[in-house]
Motif scaffolding. Sequence first.
Motif, PDB file in Angstrom:
ATOM      1  N   TYR A 104      -1.077  -8.673 -13.911  1.00 16.28           N
ATOM      2  CA  TYR A 104      -0.572  -7.319 -14.171  1.00 16.28           C
ATOM      3  C   TYR A 104      -1.631  -6.280 -13.826  1.00 16.28           C
ATOM      4  CZ  TYR A 104      -3.210  -7.520 -18.552  1.00 16.28           C
ATOM      5  OH  TYR A 104      -4.213  -7.654 -19.475  1.00 16.28           O
ATOM      6  N   ILE A 105      -1.157  -5.111 -13.443  1.00 17.03           N
ATOM      7  CA  ILE A 105      -2.036  -3.973 -13.149  1.00 17.03           C
ATOM      8  C   ILE A 105      -1.555  -2.832 -14.016  1.00 17.03           C
ATOM      9  CG2 ILE A 105      -2.823  -2.339 -11.399  1.00 17.03           C
ATOM     10  CD1 ILE A 105      -2.050  -4.483  -9.294  1.00 17.03           C
ATOM     11  N   GLU A 106      -2.485  -2.206 -14.730  1.00 11.78           N
ATOM     12  CA  GLU A 106      -2.090  -1.091 -15.592  1.00 11.78           C
ATOM     13  C   GLU A 106      -2.160   0.228 -14.835  1.00 11.78           C
ATOM     14  OE1 GLU A 106      -4.466  -1.259 -19.123  1.00 11.78           O
ATOM     15  OE2 GLU A 106      -3.070  -2.621 -20.105  1.00 11.78           O
ATOM     16  N   LYS A 107      -1.202   1.103 -15.149  1.00 11.01           N
ATOM     17  CA  LYS A 107      -1.257   2.464 -14.618  1.00 11.01           C
ATOM     18  C   LYS A 107      -2.372   3.197 -15.351  1.00 11.01           C
ATOM     19  CE  LYS A 107       3.688   2.687 -13.644  1.00 11.01           C
ATOM     20  NZ  LYS A 107       4.972   3.323 -13.959  1.00 11.01           N
ATOM     21  N   PRO A 108      -3.016   4.202 -14.793  1.00  7.82           N
ATOM     22  CA  PRO A 108      -2.749   4.745 -13.469  1.00  7.82           C
ATOM     23  C   PRO A 108      -3.196   3.795 -12.348  1.00  7.82           C
ATOM     24  CG  PRO A 108      -4.658   5.817 -14.438  1.00  7.82           C
ATOM     25  CD  PRO A 108      -4.098   4.923 -15.487  1.00  7.82           C
ATOM     26  N   ILE A 109      -2.446   3.837 -11.274  1.00  4.82           N
ATOM     27  CA  ILE A 109      -2.741   2.978 -10.136  1.00  4.82           C
ATOM     28  C   ILE A 109      -4.073   3.375  -9.493  1.00  4.82           C
ATOM     29  CG2 ILE A 109      -1.989   2.387  -7.779  1.00  4.82           C
ATOM     30  CD1 ILE A 109      -0.354   1.069  -9.946  1.00  4.82           C
ATOM     31  N   GLN A 110      -4.927   2.370  -9.334  1.00 10.58           N
ATOM     32  CA  GLN A 110      -6.193   2.591  -8.623  1.00 10.58           C
ATOM     33  C   GLN A 110      -6.264   1.563  -7.503  1.00 10.58           C
ATOM     34  OE1 GLN A 110      -9.470   2.507 -11.399  1.00 10.58           O
ATOM     35  NE2 GLN A 110      -8.295   3.669 -12.895  1.00 10.58           N
ATOM     36  N   ALA A 111      -6.449   2.054  -6.298  1.00 12.94           N
ATOM     37  CA  ALA A 111      -6.417   1.173  -5.131  1.00 12.94           C
ATOM     38  C   ALA A 111      -7.330  -0.054  -5.267  1.00 12.94           C
ATOM     39  CB  ALA A 111      -6.750   1.963  -3.870  1.00 12.94           C
ATOM     40  N   PRO A 112      -8.589   0.115  -5.715  1.00 19.43           N
ATOM     41  CA  PRO A 112      -9.455  -1.073  -5.797  1.00 19.43           C
ATOM     42  C   PRO A 112      -8.898  -2.154  -6.724  1.00 19.43           C
ATOM     43  CG  PRO A 112     -10.750   0.930  -5.967  1.00 19.43           C
ATOM     44  CD  PRO A 112      -9.317   1.347  -6.063  1.00 19.43           C
ATOM     45  N   ARG A 113      -8.275  -1.725  -7.836  1.00 18.83           N
ATOM     46  CA  ARG A 113      -7.718  -2.714  -8.774  1.00 18.83           C
ATOM     47  C   ARG A 113      -6.551  -3.472  -8.145  1.00 18.83           C
ATOM     48  NH1 ARG A 113      -7.101   0.250 -14.604  1.00 18.83           N
ATOM     49  NH2 ARG A 113      -9.280   0.709 -14.939  1.00 18.83           N
ATOM     50  N   VAL A 114      -5.703  -2.729  -7.428  1.00 20.38           N
ATOM     51  CA  VAL A 114      -4.556  -3.355  -6.767  1.00 20.38           C
ATOM     52  C   VAL A 114      -5.046  -4.372  -5.754  1.00 20.38           C
ATOM     53  CG1 VAL A 114      -2.560  -2.935  -5.277  1.00 20.38           C
ATOM     54  CG2 VAL A 114      -3.115  -1.303  -7.097  1.00 20.38           C
ATOM     55  N   ILE A 115      -5.993  -3.939  -4.937  1.00 13.32           N
ATOM     56  CA  ILE A 115      -6.504  -4.807  -3.873  1.00 13.32           C
ATOM     57  C   ILE A 115      -7.161  -6.058  -4.469  1.00 13.32           C
ATOM     58  CG2 ILE A 115      -8.217  -4.958  -2.013  1.00 13.32           C
ATOM     59  CD1 ILE A 115      -7.617  -1.905  -1.549  1.00 13.32           C
ATOM     60  N   ARG A 116      -7.947  -5.841  -5.532  1.00 16.54           N
ATOM     61  CA  ARG A 116      -8.643  -6.971  -6.157  1.00 16.54           C
ATOM     62  C   ARG A 116      -7.640  -8.000  -6.699  1.00 16.54           C
ATOM     63  NH1 ARG A 116     -12.379  -3.931  -8.491  1.00 16.54           N
ATOM     64  NH2 ARG A 116     -11.274  -3.758 -10.451  1.00 16.54           N
ATOM     65  N   ALA A 117      -6.635  -7.502  -7.415  1.00 17.94           N
ATOM     66  CA  ALA A 117      -5.643  -8.413  -8.017  1.00 17.94           C
ATOM     67  C   ALA A 117      -4.873  -9.178  -6.947  1.00 17.94           C
ATOM     68  CB  ALA A 117      -4.683  -7.612  -8.894  1.00 17.94           C
ATOM     69  N   VAL A 118      -4.480  -8.481  -5.895  1.00 16.13           N
ATOM     70  CA  VAL A 118      -3.679  -9.116  -4.847  1.00 16.13           C
ATOM     71  C   VAL A 118      -4.520 -10.116  -4.047  1.00 16.13           C
ATOM     72  CG1 VAL A 118      -2.476  -8.656  -2.667  1.00 16.13           C
ATOM     73  CG2 VAL A 118      -2.004  -7.264  -4.692  1.00 16.13           C
ATOM     74  N   LYS A 119      -5.732  -9.744  -3.732  1.00 17.81           N
ATOM     75  CA  LYS A 119      -6.607 -10.663  -2.980  1.00 17.81           C
ATOM     76  C   LYS A 119      -6.851 -11.938  -3.772  1.00 17.81           C
ATOM     77  CE  LYS A 119      -9.330  -7.983   0.269  1.00 17.81           C
ATOM     78  NZ  LYS A 119     -10.671  -7.452   0.583  1.00 17.81           N
ATOM     79  N   ARG A 120      -6.987 -11.783  -5.093  1.00 24.01           N
ATOM     80  CA  ARG A 120      -7.218 -12.956  -5.929  1.00 24.01           C
ATOM     81  C   ARG A 120      -6.008 -13.892  -5.855  1.00 24.01           C
ATOM     82  NH1 ARG A 120      -8.061 -10.774 -11.177  1.00 24.01           N
ATOM     83  NH2 ARG A 120      -9.993  -9.924 -10.388  1.00 24.01           N
ATOM     84  N   LEU A 121      -4.818 -13.325  -5.940  1.00 25.56           N
ATOM     85  CA  LEU A 121      -3.606 -14.144  -5.926  1.00 25.56           C
ATOM     86  C   LEU A 121      -3.362 -14.788  -4.560  1.00 25.56           C
ATOM     87  CD1 LEU A 121      -1.112 -12.021  -8.036  1.00 25.56           C
ATOM     88  CD2 LEU A 121      -2.055 -14.248  -8.620  1.00 25.56           C
ATOM     89  N   LEU A 122      -3.659 -14.038  -3.514  1.00 29.08           N
ATOM     90  CA  LEU A 122      -3.421 -14.570  -2.163  1.00 29.08           C
ATOM     91  C   LEU A 122      -4.599 -15.395  -1.664  1.00 29.08           C
ATOM     92  CD1 LEU A 122      -1.763 -11.480  -0.422  1.00 29.08           C
ATOM     93  CD2 LEU A 122      -0.644 -13.511  -1.342  1.00 29.08           C
ATOM     94  N   GLU A 123      -5.667 -15.402  -2.472  1.00 30.29           N
ATOM     95  CA  GLU A 123      -6.892 -16.137  -2.107  1.00 30.29           C
ATOM     96  C   GLU A 123      -7.418 -15.663  -0.758  1.00 30.29           C
ATOM     97  OE1 GLU A 123      -5.934 -20.266  -2.481  1.00 30.29           O
ATOM     98  OE2 GLU A 123      -5.755 -20.173  -4.658  1.00 30.29           O
ATOM     99  N   VAL A 124      -7.412 -14.347  -0.594  1.00 30.85           N
ATOM    100  CA  VAL A 124      -7.911 -13.741   0.664  1.00 30.85           C
ATOM    101  C   VAL A 124      -9.431 -13.610   0.572  1.00 30.85           C
ATOM    102  CG1 VAL A 124      -7.879 -11.684   2.111  1.00 30.85           C
ATOM    103  CG2 VAL A 124      -5.805 -12.440   0.948  1.00 30.85           C
TER     104      VAL A 124
END
Lengths: 124, 245
Positions: A104-124
């Motif tokens: 989960y990502i909490e608002k307010p949306i911050q680009a670094p948090r979004v990128i970090r969470a997604v990269k972790r899940l996609l194992e990028v």
Amino acid sequence: MRQYLCLVVEDSKTMRAMLAESLARIPGMEVVEAENGLAGIRALATQQFDLVVTDVNMPVMDGLKLVRHVRGDPRHEKTPIVIITTESAPNDRDRAMALGANAYIEKPIQAPRVIRAVKRLLEV
Amino acid sequence: MGEGDPPRDGKGILHPEGMQAARDLAAGVVHEVNNILGVVIGNAHLAKKNLANPAALEKYMSEVRDAAEEGRELMRHLGILAGGDPRRSRVLSLHDLVANAVSNLRKPVEMDLSVEEPAVELDLWLAQDALGSLAEFMASTSTVSSLRVVTRVVGGAVVLAFEDDGASLTEKELSKLFAPFSKADRRPKTGVGLTKLADLASRFGGRVAAGRRAPNGLRVVLTLPVASAGASGNGPGVPLSKKRV
């Protein structure tokens, strides 16, 4: 060249744009946008996604129902799901995680948090 | 410039008020960062002395982490203030921005929005962050029990007012409310949150003002030009690979 396809489900145009812009910073990421859970399900019916990012509170169909649908569909049951929540609604977050959301990502949306969470899940 | 020419703005030259604003910002950053470093250094020393005590170690390291998080948040705010760029503006729904700004609050918010759906042309990230900072500033004031948000379209402009029922500010406090790291009695620290709001207004042809709300409370009014095109989340700066279902 496209490496990842992400479905962003969010009723707010502004939030959708912020999420899409954040995700687009990940090389190879392409984003499909949907404005509620039902539109998200329609998109899922026609395409295979590497990731679903969804808000919880939306008109027509909320994010919890979408999570339940995704986890109940054999084609998408392993697709990582990130939910967007607010600090003031911990119950929504807990319910979504119990239904099978992966992060989960909490608002307010911050680009670094979004990128970090997604990269972790996609194992990028 | 000839002898009779009027003085002109020169690149790299700051006016006295600009210099003062730069000094205020620098002083605020120095103060905040020194506080954070003080916590980090102090707790690092304590942690080093308590290496054999896991409970104490955890407590001191938690303090270090919290201070570091505070520092990161400060840098994030400064980064947004530095990064707002009129060239990256896009047409946005003001009501959508407002709804997002108050969505995280734990206090009730009365919304009195115009029938029209005013569109404004702004930097997406700066706009969302600035409005969120204003809402958070009001809601985190202990004396505030509720907020009210009003929008009205007047001619070619839209007026957005955020009001609360908390402690009223003095004239002096009101005059400095949008300065970096301003302080007001019985109000939380502003950091650069409200400065971003003033910056947003100045960069995008608007204005911002603060006043008292009767019988008590704060009212902040942001006036922005209405954009001619319809609002869209997908403006310049969003890669063309986006599709919409």
